[in-house]
Design an enzyme around this catalytic site. Structure first.
Site, PDB file in Angstrom:
ATOM      1  N   ASP B 279      -2.548   1.382  -5.696  1.00  0.00           N
ATOM      2  CA  ASP B 279      -1.483   0.432  -5.994  1.00  0.00           C
ATOM      3  C   ASP B 279      -0.303   1.215  -6.559  1.00  0.00           C
ATOM      4  O   ASP B 279      -0.462   2.046  -7.447  1.00  0.00           O
ATOM      5  CB  ASP B 279      -1.998  -0.587  -7.017  1.00  0.00           C
ATOM      6  CG  ASP B 279      -1.017  -1.725  -7.190  1.00  0.00           C
ATOM      7  OD1 ASP B 279      -0.021  -1.762  -6.453  1.00  0.00           O
ATOM      8  OD2 ASP B 279      -1.256  -2.560  -8.071  1.00  0.00           O
ATOM      9  N   ASP B 378       2.510  -2.631  -1.086  1.00  0.00           N
ATOM     10  CA  ASP B 378       2.374  -1.494  -1.991  1.00  0.00           C
ATOM     11  C   ASP B 378       0.952  -1.337  -2.492  1.00  0.00           C
ATOM     12  O   ASP B 378       0.699  -0.659  -3.455  1.00  0.00           O
ATOM     13  CB  ASP B 378       3.319  -1.680  -3.181  1.00  0.00           C
ATOM     14  CG  ASP B 378       2.952  -2.897  -3.993  1.00  0.00           C
ATOM     15  OD1 ASP B 378       2.383  -3.847  -3.403  1.00  0.00           O
ATOM     16  OD2 ASP B 378       3.212  -2.899  -5.195  1.00  0.00           O
ATOM     17  N   GLU B 379       0.031  -1.980  -1.844  1.00  0.00           N
ATOM     18  CA  GLU B 379      -1.307  -2.050  -2.411  1.00  0.00           C
ATOM     19  C   GLU B 379      -2.299  -2.091  -1.270  1.00  0.00           C
ATOM     20  O   GLU B 379      -2.110  -2.821  -0.295  1.00  0.00           O
ATOM     21  CB  GLU B 379      -1.397  -3.342  -3.231  1.00  0.00           C
ATOM     22  CG  GLU B 379      -2.579  -3.431  -4.129  1.00  0.00           C
ATOM     23  CD  GLU B 379      -2.572  -4.761  -4.866  1.00  0.00           C
ATOM     24  OE1 GLU B 379      -1.565  -5.482  -4.793  1.00  0.00           O
ATOM     25  OE2 GLU B 379      -3.590  -5.068  -5.493  1.00  0.00           O
TER      26      GLU B 379
END
Lengths: 211, 1064
Positions: B279, B378-379
């Site tokens: 993350d 983003d993860e």
């Protein structure tokens, strides 16, 4: 010919028990031979009592336990014979084993077996034959013997009083003592016949008290 | 008190009462209470006649208290009633009434205690109507309007209430049901409070009017025909969600490309699995800071508005850790954040940059991951199990990934690792910011203990509240509860997962390939309409958008849901400019006949749904059109959908293959491992003539490693199946191939063959892979002794299978699972066969020089007839199907009598026929075995879907025989063959059979068997009593029969407490 469904099996089984009880009464001479008439059932001659009270009694007992058979709650139906002093003499036990567990929401009509009626009929005929044969193995009954039909349940149930209104069947009453199994323990066992229909296995044997 | 009263002189009031004389008791009690009132009256000095003529009854808890009211009422001339006598009283005082009482008192004047108090205060009887009890139970939000008119109410309550209902706002803005309900209420109890506020009814059109008078708002709200296009090009949420969809498709594409890697993920999740949760640290903010180095140390927030004013309502989408120190969080409004931290730097969204960073991020992950679940831009969660070796610990690996991410994107990411998704995600929370954390398998519990329950997935506000009330704060607290307890509180599924989560157990798979469930277009910002045409226009726009999206993902849907946000009727304009404000949400769906992606068709249905609500267009604050039941769920890619539907199918085929054609190799390997080397060598010279036939597909065979092929060559007579391939169709159907031949062929064809194989794999993957998989399986079994069922590793052992899970499965899937199990059982049975007594001649103590099973070795049976001790009952009567007739036995014998040498010399088709026959025999036997699978299979049948057929439980069989006459024949032959003494194993086989009969409650047959045996023994040995030898020998038999009888007796006794009656 369609294979028998589970509800067929239940119907056939309970009907057969009724027929067989008549046959036992006849074979074991619990009533005079004169009161029996010959009928045809399972393509073979069978003896059926002509006395309306006896017929009603047997009919009601079987009708009362039919629901139990349906719910696979009947362990055994037995014809118990006592002598005039109320001592146990022998009993014919129709043991019903159901290895088969239905989920509660499953409809019995939807369950079919691989059994075909002619095959099952053959087996039932063999039962009747074995009942006849039992007569030669068992000792003759004492004079003035009495009989009663007892149903062993798997789980305790309450006699349905409403049933009478619906079906006209007399509600059953609890047996005198829960220890009646002990009465016949230590007796001799004569296995007669067993049949497995897949959903229900019926096993007939006689327990005879040694005097 | 009673004593006191007794002292005052009176008539019979204070006499004792007979038992049961309830009537006079009550009468006297009332009289006594009246006496008390007189005392009160006498004691008080401020008397008045305010309540004169009123008979008042006080019900329930009131403020002031019951006794105070009593005092006041009596002193002011009222008649205070202790008991409710409905015919007498004029007023009931209560501050609270139950529903039942409201109904009961509906014909009375029910007033609040304030009426008494205020009247006394005013020294005049106030109109009671203003103090009517307004029961909270009956208060409806929609009744606000009533209050506005309450103050002007006249003294006639009935007319009053009618007025009010007629003053209801237009029916269209209040759901009909509710307005009807309001009308049904007894007039007295309609809402009214003495302190009612005047709240003007807000109408949507007024609100809209004021809002839309602003030019900018007009341009930016839904009345602008270009609104939707503009909305979709600027909405941040829309952008992100579209990105995610795109991402998913990228992941799917990449997975197909890395198909070898996706194979790896089929490995079951174990404690050795390594899952990483990666993350970015405050993604938006750090991307923004990356290109603005001067902001590095400053508090930064990303937001669409500059937020100069404190009231600025834009939410902070992301803020860096410096900003977080000021207690600024994601979601804080910019205005508030500014207050917390005046020097906050606000930067705008930079979608292009995010996308670029995210792409790089995923590229890196794909290089390392066995499997990947994209969570958001983003993860992501990746499975890195295969990358972790001794030389590369997970820590090092995480460091590597992080540095790669840093180099490539210039942003920091945090990594949490663990053996499952839960642990990985929780570890990330510890790792942040800018770190990594690995939850070691041995310290899971210590790691979990302090973690708050709120951090668990699926724990939202409501669940958290519930847990909080139970005083469950950490996972340690949670672990104190049993699964049952948790299930009772939270429901079955949630309870179970809570229980598991508290123990760090999480068996969720990486859900990378989840198919789309729905496609929708929803807008809840800027939605303002002036008339129905605008609504139609807008909905049409939504439908077109939905159509576009459906076509993008390439599916059609069968269900249309219309979602509507309607302004709560008392809500004012939304706090957020052009936002939807406080709304009631409505949704309705309709199922279609067929799949559709047509905008106009969807539009028709959607409009019908919307119109069914009869909402005023001015009140609509949000609209959405959603398409569900997409056709990709059903047919298109079932691989992606269910857990592992396809593998079952595939495996099933393998099994079928194994059971039907390759029966011999199934059991052969085991035997080979047992035969010791010398024997093997000795027999190898003859092996060419005695090899068992095995049917293989040539291509599958060629794909095997060379050494395995050699071994197969040595052990089996290979028969290559006719090949469907054009190229090979010219070659003979049956080739008794030797290794030399084979090698030759291989040599000749060389590369051509190889490429062809690959080509075929592409063409008909199922068939070939099935074949090629089935063969190596045996080989594995042979050489490495991998436990059976290597192809089935995805299924847990039967004993560990939760029946409820089975029941919860869809019918067809359950059927498949069960089939799989029964087949596995079957394989197990085959494997066990060599050890069972019926195959006992293969046991090492009696080395047979040959690895072919007894019934199949003709020479042996023939030879051994002379040597009595070398064959057993079981060999004499090879297991047969009960249904097969005796003729079948003959064919076996016939075949067995063929000398293999002779066999080889026969013309090919005759031999093929014979072998075919042989094979069929074996299959038959195999089916028998299958019949004998009892417990597991019986259970399996019970769980089968509804409706279904019950297969009769197979009868216990002795050497495949169930009817008494053939069993008698068999017993007789046995006794004659072993007149000295029976073989130990045979004795055991028969005993087992008898006991099995007994357990199946078939005592009759059991008794018959034992009796027949006893009779035979008697006959055999009593007749030949003269010679001395048989007595000794016969006694063994007699002992045995006696033992058997005792065993049966014991069995019967255990069940019925009776002994069998024997007639002989």
């Amino acid at each position: 010919m369609p294979a028998l469904s589970m509800s067929d099996i239940v119907d056939i089984t309970s009907e057969f028990i009724e027929v067989a009880i008549h046959q036992i009464l006849y074979v074991r001479g619990l009533y005079p031979k004169e009161i029996f008439a010959t009928r045809q059932k399972y393509n073979t001659p069978v003896h059926m009592s002509r006395h309306p009270d006896i017929n009603q009694y047997i009919n009601h007992v079987v009708a009362a336990c039919k629901d139990g058979i349906h719910q696979r709650n009947v362990k055994a139906v037995s014809v118990e014979v006592f002598d005039f002093q109320q001592r146990p003499v022998e009993r014919f036990v129709f043991e019903l084993n159901s290895i088969f567990v239905l989920s509660p929401h499953q409809n019995t009509d939807s369950v079919t077996t691989e059994m075909l009626w002619p095959d099952l009929e053959l087996q039932l005929r063999a039962f009747l034959l074995r009942i006849h044969a039992a007569n030669s193995i068992l000792k003759p009954l004492p004079e003035d013997s009495k009989f009663s039909v007892v149903v062993d349940m798997e789980r305790p149930v309450v006699p349905a009083s409403l049933q009478e209104n619906k079906t006209g069947v007399t509600p059953w009453i609890p047996a005198d003592d829960g220890k009646k199994g002990d009465v016949f323990s230590g007796s001799n066992l004569v296995p007669l016949k067993s049949v497995d229909t897949g959903v229900l296995q019926m096993n007939l044997f006689v327990q005879e008290i040694n005097f | 008190m009673h004593n006191e009263q007794q002292q005052s002189p009176d008539d019979k009031t204070y006499d004792s009462i007979r038992f049961g004389d309830f009537k006079s008791y009550m009468e006297r009690k009332k009289r006594k209470l009246k006496d008390q009132e007189q005392l009160i009256l006498a004691a008080s000095d401020e008397k008045s006649e305010i309540f004169k003529g009123l008979i008042i009854y006080v019900n329930g808890y009131t403020n002031p208290s019951h006794s105070t009211l009593k005092k006041i009422i009596t002193t002011h001339g009222g008649d205070f009633q202790h008991y409710l006598s409905k015919s007498k009283i004029t007023h009931i005082v209560a501050s609270n009434l139950t529903n039942a009482k409201i109904k009961e008192f509906s014909a009375y004047k029910v007033v609040l205690p304030e009426w008494i108090m205020d009247s006394v205060e005013a020294k005049v009887l106030l109109p009671w109507q203003n103090y009517r009890l307004n029961s909270p139970v009956e208060v409806h939000q929609k009744e606000l309007s009533f209050q506005t008119q309450t103050l002007s109410s006249s003294s006639n309550p009935t007319v009053d209430s009618h007025n009010k209902s007629s003053h209801l706002p237009p029916a269209s803005s209040i759901p009909k049901e509710e307005s009807k309900k309001a009308n049904e209420l007894p007039p007295q109890y309609l809402a009214r409070s003495p302190k009612g506020k005047e709240v003007a009814q807000i109408t949507g059109s007024e609100l809209n009017l004021s809002l839309l008078s602003n030019d900018w708002a007009r341009k930016n709200s839904s009345i602008n025909p270009e609104f939707l296009d503009k909305y979709y090009t600027t909405s941040r949420l829309h952008y992100l969600s579209m990105w995610k969809a795109e991402l998913k498709s990228i992941v799917t594409k990449l997975r197909i490309r890395h198909s070898s890697q996706s194979q790896r993920r089929k490995m079951p999740r174990t404690e050795n699995s390594k899952i990483m949760h990666i993350d970015f640290d405050c993604f938006f903010a750090s991307v923004g800071i990356r290109d603005r180095p001067h902001l590095q140390e400053k508090p930064v927030a990303v937001c669409h508005s500059k937020g100069v004013m404190e009231s600025s309502s834009g939410a902070v989408a992301s803020c860096n850790y410096v900003a977080r120190k000021y207690k600024i969080q994601n979601g804080t409004t910019v205005g508030h954040a500014r207050k917390l931290c005046p020097e906050l730097e606000v930067i705008p969204y930079e979608f292009d940059k995010y996308k670029e960073v995210s792409e790089k991020f995923y590229e890196i992950l794909f290089e390392h991951a066995d499997d990947l679940e994209p969570v958001s831009v983003d993860e992501a969660i990746i499975d890195v199990t295969s990358s972790i070796t001794d030389s590369m610990t997970i820590d090092e690996f995480a460091t590597k990934i992080r540095s790669e991410i840093r180099e490539s994107t210039g942003c920091e990411a945090s990594i949490g690792c663990g053996s499952n998704i839960l642990l990985a995600r929780l570890a990330t929370k510890v790792a942040k910011p800018c770190g990594q954390y690995f939850v070691d398998h041995n310290s899971i519990l210590e790691f979990l203990n302090p973690i708050s329950v709120y951090d668990l997935p699926g724990i939202g506000y409501a669940m958290g509240e519930k847990l909080n009330r139970m005083n469950l704060k950490t996972l340690e607290d949670l672990r104190a509860y049993t699964m049952k307890a948790l299930q009772d509180i939270f429901g079955k599924k949630t309870g179970e997962s809570l229980y598991k989560f508290a123990r760090g157990i999480d068996d969720r798979p990486l859900s990378s390939g989840q198919p789309r469930q729905s496609v929708s277009a929803e807008v809840s910002w800027g939605v303002r309409f002036e008339n129905d045409d605008q609504v139609r226009e807008f909905v049409l726009g939504l439908c077109k958008e939905v159509e576009k999206r459906l076509r993008n993902v390439g599916c059609k849907g069968k269900s249309i849901t219309m979602k509507i946000k309607r302004r709560k009727l008392d809500a004012l304009e939304a706090a957020k400019h052009l936002g939807h404000g406080i709304c009631d949400n409505f949704s309705k769906s309709v199922s279609l006949e067929q799949y559709t992606d047509d905008a106009l068709f969807i539009f028709d249905e959607a409009m019908k749904l919307l119109q069914s609500y009869h909402f005023e267009s001015v009140d609509i604050r949000g609209l959405g059109v959603q398409i569900q039941k997409l056709d990709n769920d059903v047919g298109k890619n079932p691989v992606e959908e269910g857990q592992s539907l396809l593998p079952y199918k595939k495996k099933q085929k393998v099994e079928n293959e194994v059971t039907s054609t390759d029966h011999a190799p199934e059991e052969e390997p085991d035997i080979i491992t047992k035969v010791d080397d010398t024997i093997f060598k000795a027999s190898s010279s003859t092996s060419t003539s005695k090899r068992l036939p095995m049917e293989v597909e040539r291509q599958a065979f060629h794909e095997l490693p060379m050494d395995i092929r050699k071994e197969l060559e040595r052990v089996y007579e290979l028969i290559f199946l006719a090949e469907t391939n054009e190229h090979n169709s010219s070659s003979e159907n049956v080739i008794p191939a030797s290794l030399e031949d084979d090698l030759h062929i291989q040599h000749e064809k060389g590369n051509v063959n190889g490429t062809e194989i690959i080509h075929q794999v592409g063409d008909k993957p199922t068939k070939l892979s099935t074949k090629s998989e089935s063969l190596p399986t045996h080989e594995n079994n042979k050489s490495v002794s991998v436990p059976y069922g290597t192809t089935q590793h995805e299924l847990p052992p039967w004993s560990q299978l939760n029946p409820t899970d089975l029941l919860a499965m869809p019918d067809n899937m359950r059927a498949k699972v069960l089939k799989q199990y029964s087949e596995r059982e079957q394989v197990a049975a085959t494997k066990k066969r060599p050890i069972s007594p019926s195959q006992s001649h293969q046991s090492p103590k009696r080395p047979r020089t040959k690895r072919t099973p007894g019934p199949k070795t003709p020479t042996h049976q023939n030879d051994s007839i002379g040597a009595k001790r070398s064959f057993t009952l079981t060999q004499m009567f090879p297991p047969q199907s009960p249904s097969k007739h005796r003729s079948a036995v003959n064919t076996v014998d016939d075949l067995s009598e063929w000398d293999p040498n002779v066999l080889n010399e026969l013309p090919a088709e005759i031999r093929a026929e014979l072998l075919d026959e042989h094979r069929r025999q074996r299959e038959q036997k195999h089916r028998d075995l299958q019949n004998q699978l009892d417990s597991a299979k019986t259970l399996a049948t019970t769980l089968k879907s509804n409706p279904f057929t019950v297969v009769s439980k197979s009868e216990p069989a002795l050497m495949g025989k169930t009817d008494i006459s053939s069993i008698r024949d068999m017993l007789k032959a046995w006794l004659l063959a072993f007149s000295n003494e029976p073989e130990e194993e045979d004795v055991e086989t028969v005993s087992k059979y008898v006991l099995k009969l007994a357990r199946a409650r078939n005592f009759h047959q059991a008794q018959l068997v034992v009796q027949y045996l006893a009779m035979l023994v008697n006959q055999e040995f009593c007749q030949s009593q003269e010679s001395s030898e048989p007595i000794v020998v016969g006694s063994v038999w007699k002992l045995y029969v006696e033992k058997l009888r005792k065993q049966l007796d014991r069995e019967v006794y255990d069940i019925y407490k009776c002994t069998l009656k024997w007639q002989c």
